[in-house]
Enzyme design. Structure first.
Site, PDB file in Angstrom:
ATOM      1  N   GLU A   1       0.803  -1.228   0.000  1.00 57.38           N
ATOM      2  CA  GLU A   1       0.000   0.000   0.000  1.00 57.38           C
ATOM      3  C   GLU A   1       0.841   1.287   0.000  1.00 57.38           C
ATOM      4  O   GLU A   1       0.370   2.336   0.417  1.00 57.38           O
ATOM      5  CB  GLU A   1      -0.953   0.000   1.202  1.00 57.38           C
ATOM      6  CG  GLU A   1      -2.056  -1.041   1.095  1.00 57.38           C
ATOM      7  CD  GLU A   1      -3.180  -0.765   2.074  1.00 57.38           C
ATOM      8  OE1 GLU A   1      -4.276  -0.389   1.626  1.00 57.38           O
ATOM      9  OE2 GLU A   1      -2.957  -0.936   3.296  1.00 57.38           O
TER      10      GLU A   1
ATOM     11  N   HIS B   1     -11.525  -0.538   6.572  1.00 56.54           N
ATOM     12  CA  HIS B   1     -10.085  -0.726   6.418  1.00 56.54           C
ATOM     13  C   HIS B   1      -9.293   0.023   7.493  1.00 56.54           C
ATOM     14  O   HIS B   1      -8.543  -0.588   8.259  1.00 56.54           O
ATOM     15  CB  HIS B   1      -9.711  -0.267   5.009  1.00 56.54           C
ATOM     16  CG  HIS B   1      -8.253  -0.375   4.673  1.00 56.54           C
ATOM     17  ND1 HIS B   1      -7.772  -0.185   3.401  1.00 56.54           N
ATOM     18  CD2 HIS B   1      -7.164  -0.630   5.428  1.00 56.54           C
ATOM     19  CE1 HIS B   1      -6.460  -0.326   3.387  1.00 56.54           C
ATOM     20  NE2 HIS B   1      -6.061  -0.593   4.614  1.00 56.54           N
TER      21      HIS B   1
ATOM     22  N   HIS C   1      -0.501   5.589   7.704  1.00 58.14           N
ATOM     23  CA  HIS C   1      -1.638   4.746   7.335  1.00 58.14           C
ATOM     24  C   HIS C   1      -1.830   3.670   8.397  1.00 58.14           C
ATOM     25  O   HIS C   1      -0.914   2.925   8.699  1.00 58.14           O
ATOM     26  CB  HIS C   1      -1.431   4.095   5.967  1.00 58.14           C
ATOM     27  CG  HIS C   1      -2.458   3.031   5.693  1.00 58.14           C
ATOM     28  ND1 HIS C   1      -3.809   3.312   5.667  1.00 58.14           N
ATOM     29  CD2 HIS C   1      -2.351   1.705   5.494  1.00 58.14           C
ATOM     30  CE1 HIS C   1      -4.473   2.194   5.457  1.00 58.14           C
ATOM     31  NE2 HIS C   1      -3.611   1.201   5.353  1.00 58.14           N
TER      32      HIS C   1
ATOM     33  N   HIS D   1      -4.673   0.947  10.794  1.00 61.23           N
ATOM     34  CA  HIS D   1      -5.912   0.171  10.941  1.00 61.23           C
ATOM     35  C   HIS D   1      -6.383   0.236  12.390  1.00 61.23           C
ATOM     36  O   HIS D   1      -7.008  -0.706  12.882  1.00 61.23           O
ATOM     37  CB  HIS D   1      -5.690  -1.290  10.550  1.00 61.23           C
ATOM     38  CG  HIS D   1      -5.018  -1.490   9.222  1.00 61.23           C
ATOM     39  ND1 HIS D   1      -4.199  -2.554   8.942  1.00 61.23           N
ATOM     40  CD2 HIS D   1      -5.046  -0.733   8.091  1.00 61.23           C
ATOM     41  CE1 HIS D   1      -3.751  -2.464   7.693  1.00 61.23           C
ATOM     42  NE2 HIS D   1      -4.241  -1.354   7.161  1.00 61.23           N
TER      43      HIS D   1
HETATM   44 MN    MN Z   1      -4.024  -0.887   5.042  1.00 60.76          MN
END
Ligand code: MN
Length: 240
Positions: free
Chosen positions: A82, A173, A101, A103
């Site tokens: 990603e 996500h 980024h 979760h």
């Molecule tokens: Mn991810």
């Protein structure tokens, strides 16, 4: 000569390692998720660890990428799938110097609720006053995707959803946080998670009062001016 002109400051690489350890220690990243910084010596490159758990990153694991996600010095080392999240945002937002980024678990419910909207619930998360837009990957990838931002086209779609905000929710996500410095990106990612936890608790009590847009802006200016304090604390904790 060209090689050295694009070499990032050693202090930035060191801070990026520290950011990885802090975010793992604070529960914003676990075995997954990542944090990057724009190369301070070459704005068209960013720094990101090789494919590994953030809590185990060391300086030699930091790699350079072009803004289209192409690895520049990875050799045979695996890279994050990603990474396009980071490159597309650096391209779309010249003001952004770092991207997280995540979760993280308290934020996740706000990515799927059809009615609850993540909003600044306390002064520490004034940056959310600029909005917490939702990236619906189905709009770009259709039904049946694995929800991952696995190419530059999806990265661009995510950057479009982010717009001029500091934080974007990713349905089913996680989220992505951006900031004009690495320390602020870490701060915002930590307090987005705190805000989500506190807001969910306040919603259980019923009918929370949120910061107004003006309060959010004023609170952001005061708290973010003190970013060195939490950074110093979290750094010490991450290294002990
Ligand atoms: Mn991810």
């Amino acid at each position: 000569m060209a090689l050295y002109s694009t070499r990032p400051a050693a202090a930035l690489v060191e801070d990026l390692v520290t950011a990885n350890l802090i975010l793992a220690g604070q529960g914003v990243l676990d075995a997954f998720g990542h944090v990057s910084a724009r190369n301070d010596a070459a704005a068209d490159r960013f720094l990101l660890a090789r494919n590994m758990a953030p809590g185990q990153v060391r300086p030699e694991d930091i790699l350079q990428f072009a803004l289209d996600g192409t690895p520049l010095d990875a050799g045979d080392r695996r890279v994050y799938l990603e990474r396009f999240i980071h490159g597309a945002i650096y391209r779309a937002r010249p003001d952004v110097m770092a991207v997280v980024h995540s979760h993280s678990p308290a934020v996740l419910p706000f990515t799927v609720s059809r009615s609850a909207r993540l909003q600044p619930i306390c002064h520490m998360s004034g940056f959310l006053g600029a909005g917490a837009p939702l990236f619906e990957i189905r709009t770009a990838a259709g039904d049946g995707s694995d929800l991952l931002v696995r190419d530059d086209r999806l990265g661009r779609a995510l950057a479009d959803s982010l717009g001029s905000a500091s934080f974007v929710l990713m349905r089913g996500h996680g989220s992505t946080t951006v900031a004009p410095s690495l320390k602020l990106a870490v701060y915002r990612a930590v307090y987005a998670e705190v805000n989500a936890r506190v807001q969910a608790q306040a919603m259980q009590l019923g009918d929370p009062e949120y910061l107004t847009p003006k309060e959010a802006e004023a609170a952001m200016a005061s708290t973010e001016g003190q970013v060195e304090r939490p950074w110093a604390l979290w750094k010490a904790q991450a290294q002990s």
